[in-house]
Design an enzyme around this catalytic site. Sequence first.
Site, PDB file in Angstrom:
ATOM      1  N   LYS A  17       0.806  -1.225   0.000  1.00  0.00           N
ATOM      2  CA  LYS A  17       0.000   0.000   0.000  1.00  0.00           C
ATOM      3  C   LYS A  17       0.836   1.270   0.000  1.00  0.00           C
ATOM      4  CE  LYS A  17      -4.472  -1.152   0.196  1.00  0.00           C
ATOM      5  NZ  LYS A  17      -5.498  -0.586  -0.704  1.00  0.00           N
ATOM      6  N   SER A  75       0.652  -9.798  -0.760  1.00  0.00           N
ATOM      7  CA  SER A  75       0.405  -8.359  -0.671  1.00  0.00           C
ATOM      8  C   SER A  75       0.648  -7.768   0.706  1.00  0.00           C
ATOM      9  CB  SER A  75      -1.032  -8.046  -1.110  1.00  0.00           C
ATOM     10  OG  SER A  75      -1.964  -8.701  -0.260  1.00  0.00           O
TER      11      SER A  75
END
Length: 503
Positions: free
Chosen positions: A51, A305
């Site tokens: 992110k 992720s």
Amino acid sequence: MSTGYLERVLKSRVYEIVGETPLSEMPLLSERLGSRVLLKREDTQPVFSFKVRGAYNRMVRLDEADAARGGVAASAGNHAQGVALAARRLGIGAVIVMPETTPAIKMDAVRRLGAEVVAHGFSFDEANTHAHAVSSRTGRVYVHPFDDPDVIAGQGTVGMEILRQVPKTPRGIFVPVGGGGLIAGVAAYVKPLWPEVKIIGVEPEESASMFAALRAGRPVRLDEVGLFADGVAVRQVGEESFRLARQYVDEVVLVTTDETCAAIRDIYQNTRTIAEPAGALGVAGLKRYAERERLAGELLVAIDSGANVNFDRLRHIAERAEVGEQLEMLLAVTIPERAGSLLDFCRCIGERSVTEFNYRYAGKADAQIFLGLELREGAEERAATISRLVEHGYPVVDLSDDEMAKLHIRHMVGGPAAARDERLFRFEFPERPGALLGFLTHLGGRWNISLFHYRNHGSAYGRVLMGIQVPVVDYEAFDRFLEDVGYRYREETENPAYRVFLR
């Protein structure tokens, strides 16, 4: 438009704050699947998640006036830390609105990065609405978690790195999907350059917002989403991320909670690192796809992720991983309540590993056993075991896919109770002070609670199993109560595990 995103990705300024993340071998999984599996390690980022790429690429492009006013974002996890780190590096003030149910460890992590944390509401939607209000009132720039071209381009650098790192053209790249920013960026970069590479999104079955959008031809808002993989628990994908996904993504694969837990275990066994549930989706989807397509000798890439998982969730993950890999089966078995029957039953099972065995004397003609058995040959062995038990006269209920049995019943086996008019429900209670008190206050003294089991899995919502005695004449009033109290629930009165062990 693809040229536009290629240029955006190439000009992204993410490397001012992050380095290129490794593409790690997964030798054990590769051997098992018969194809070479590589893992893109976004868990090695400074905030343990991809992110930060998109957050920094958005904030570094603020003009002087916007930078002076600062940024605001809403998040319960990884986006919050990405924005906070980007703001600190750029010397920009940041306000992060987080739901009041957010675990303290995540709020503290954001504060340590220098951002101001505002706790508001009990869901992401409520926190997000407040973040927009803060933006309107103060002029702070709202930093979207996924539906912004600069954010998408920043995430697209993951795909750019993969193309540089792979030894040959991969069959597919498997990408976790929440709001769609990561898969949109990866696909918009990879597909124009290597159109033969399949871009495959992976979502939990209970949070399939991109799957629903692609099927409907437009973003649709889900009525509810599951909370286990909280990093992708998004009710509606972004407009821009959907547009790019519809253009470039080949398909979306859906996986179960058990398959996700099994993927977390695979990542640990191959890399000695622990992925968060959302981070492991790529591996879970890769495994399902490889099995479905009967792949052999291919190169497959999964994106890990993130690794922001609460330590107290690991017990639950470990419990579910064996079932997800079809290395454990869970059964309810009925045996005669007489001396020697347990020995006879164990002889029927044979010399095999028992993972769980729950039984309590109930004084009846039959005894009920909650049994876990290790499997070595997956579904075929599971079916053969059940057939063998039935042939030897033992009634069997397969609970391997029963969510309530795995969450609650396995911890409660102790004999049934004589509770008249009992209805059974699974509730999701917000993990905040007063949640249970509020429920009981609303319930009042109208109906008696006859069963209660709660487990904390380190998420924003607690799983509660509750039996309530409701006479038939009160059904209509009780159903109104369920709607008014506002907690998500599912009735389990007819669940076979409940009827075998607790009714």
